[in-house]
Design an enzyme around this catalytic site. Structure first.
Site, short mmCIF file in Angstrom:
data_model
loop_
_atom_site.label_atom_id
_atom_site.label_comp_id
_atom_site.label_asym_id
_atom_site.label_seq_id
_atom_site.Cartn_x
_atom_site.Cartn_y
_atom_site.Cartn_z
N TYR A 142 0.75 -1.19 0.05
CA TYR A 142 0.07 -0.06 -0.06
C TYR A 142 1.07 1.52 0.02
CZ TYR A 142 -4.72 -2.00 0.81
OH TYR A 142 -5.98 -2.56 0.75
N LYS A 191 2.81 -15.56 2.05
CA LYS A 191 3.05 -16.16 0.81
C LYS A 191 4.55 -16.68 0.57
CE LYS A 191 1.40 -17.78 -3.30
NZ LYS A 191 0.69 -18.93 -3.10
N ASP A 223 -3.15 -18.22 0.09
CA ASP A 223 -4.31 -18.89 -0.63
C ASP A 223 -5.06 -20.03 0.04
OD1 ASP A 223 -1.66 -20.04 -0.86
OD2 ASP A 223 -1.94 -20.75 -2.92
N ASP A 247 -6.23 -6.75 4.16
CA ASP A 247 -7.37 -6.11 3.39
C ASP A 247 -8.50 -7.28 2.65
OD1 ASP A 247 -9.01 -4.20 2.16
OD2 ASP A 247 -8.21 -4.35 0.35
N ASP A 251 -12.49 -9.01 4.37
CA ASP A 251 -13.79 -8.95 3.60
C ASP A 251 -14.34 -10.18 3.66
OD1 ASP A 251 -13.72 -6.10 2.90
OD2 ASP A 251 -14.41 -6.31 0.97
#
Ligand code: IPM
Ligand code: MG
Length: 360
Positions: A142, A191, A223, A247, A251
């Protein structure tokens, strides 16, 4: 004792849901005997329209001079065509960065009363779940170097993911402490099979684990974590992750609780100063219709009471009132099952308020 709270309603459904949270804060004022000085400031698209910038100096100053910030949501189609640096979303990104709020706490709780609203099968969620996402908030991709440039082969764009050891340590500490105060399980989500930043994250978390013998640490690729969340969300206690992965996963976790409208968040910087906002966006499609779910905002106010004002009792009471209202079957449209008559934003806020007044 007077506490200053900067209130930034923002755009879309932001003002409607924040108004409900403010009702709850007014109740808390009476309950705790603390005086709350609420001052409103513009932010996001509303601020762009009025002042030409999404985070006017006055708003930033107002936040810095306060004990905490209650934030709604920013953004909407009206400002979608603006170039990246001028978009309303920059308001919240700049606030996080300027106020050094590096730790984002996003609890996702599926109340037993709401299992019917979760998109997951009953057999997966029958016991509900209670997890906490600890998301790094002022670093990573970000805030890394970014740009778009023309090359001989056409355009090229880049966003750099980077983390320093110090940044990882301070967010990991928040996650370890949280896990120690909960069920003692920490899942680092990364990851590491591909990314250097993830490998550094893992190394540091493993080192720190020695200082927290009562916390069980495991690592999971993002994942797989995305999949495990829908397969068996009950397996998670605290998830520690980077800005971008946090982020995305928050959600996902939110909708498993029945509605994205339910989730609150606290953004902290190591002290008691914090910014509190629902994780949902500005939902322009339902803005101004009294249809938004205010519980994410109300539960954010509860986090504000707990973390910034030190009023754990008031915070517990608000969370309990929300649970009560839900167990009585009260639903806004986003979480109403088929055949259930939904209440509006105002009405939901009033029901929580009445539950609070009845019990205190
Ligand atoms: C969130 C939001 C923000 C983010 C946007 C509005 C910049 O999606 O708080 O989750 O990506 O952090
Ligand atoms: Mg988000």
């Amino acid at each position: 004792m007077t506490h200053k709270i900067a209130v930034l309603p923002g755009d879309g459904v932001g003002p409607e849901v924040v108004a409900q949270a403010v009702k709850i804060l007014r109740w808390a004022e009476k309950m705790t005997g603390k005086q709350l000085l609420l001052t409103e400031y513009v932010a996001g698209g509303a601020a762009i329209d009025r002042t030409g910038t999404c985070l006017p100096e006055e708003t930033l100053r107002g936040c810095i001079d306060s004990d905490c910030v209650l934030f709604g949501s920013v953004g909407g189609p009206k400002w979608d065509a603006l170039p990246g640096r001028q978009r309303p979303e920059q308001a919240v990104l700049k606030l996080r960065k300027e106020l050094k709020l590096y730790a984002n706490l996003r609890p996702a709780i599926l109340y037993p009363e709401l299992t019917g609203s979760s998109p997951l099968k009953q057999e997966i969620v029958q016991n509900g779940f209670d997890l906490l996402i600890v998301r790094e908030l002022t670093g990573g991709i970000y805030f890394g170097e970014k740009g778009t440039e023309e090359t001989a082969e056409g355009m090229r764009a880049y966003d750099v993911e980077q983390y320093s050891e110090a940044e990882i340590r301070r967010i990991a500490r928040v996650a370890f402490e949280a896990a120690a105060g909960r069920r003692g399980q920490l899942t680092g989500v990364d990851k590491a099979n591909v990314l250097e930043t993830s490998r550094l994250f893992r190394r540091i978390v493993d080192q720190m684990a020695e200082d927290y013998p009562r916390v069980a640490v495991r690592h999971m690729y993002v994942d797989n974590a995305a999949m495990q969340l829908v397969r068996d969300p009950g397996q998670f206690d605290v998830l520690l992750t980077s800005n971008l992965f946090g982020d995305i996963l928050s959600d996902e976790a939110s909708v498993l609780t029945g509605s994205i409208g339910m989730l609150p968040s606290a953004s902290m910087g190591g002290g008691t100063f914090g910014l509190f906002e629902p994780i949902h966006g500005s939902a322009p499609d339902i803005a101004g219709q009294d249809a938004a779910n205010p519980l994410g905002s109300i539960l954010s106010a509860a986090m504000l009471l707990r973390f910034s004002l030190g009023s754990a009792r008031a915070a517990d009471a608000v969370e309990e009132a929300v649970r009560q209202v839900l167990s009585r079957g009260c639903r806004t449209a986003d979480m109403a099952e088929r055949g259930v008559v939904a209440v509006g934003t105002e009405e939901m806020g009033d029901r929580v308020l009445r539950a609070l007044e009845a019990s205190h």
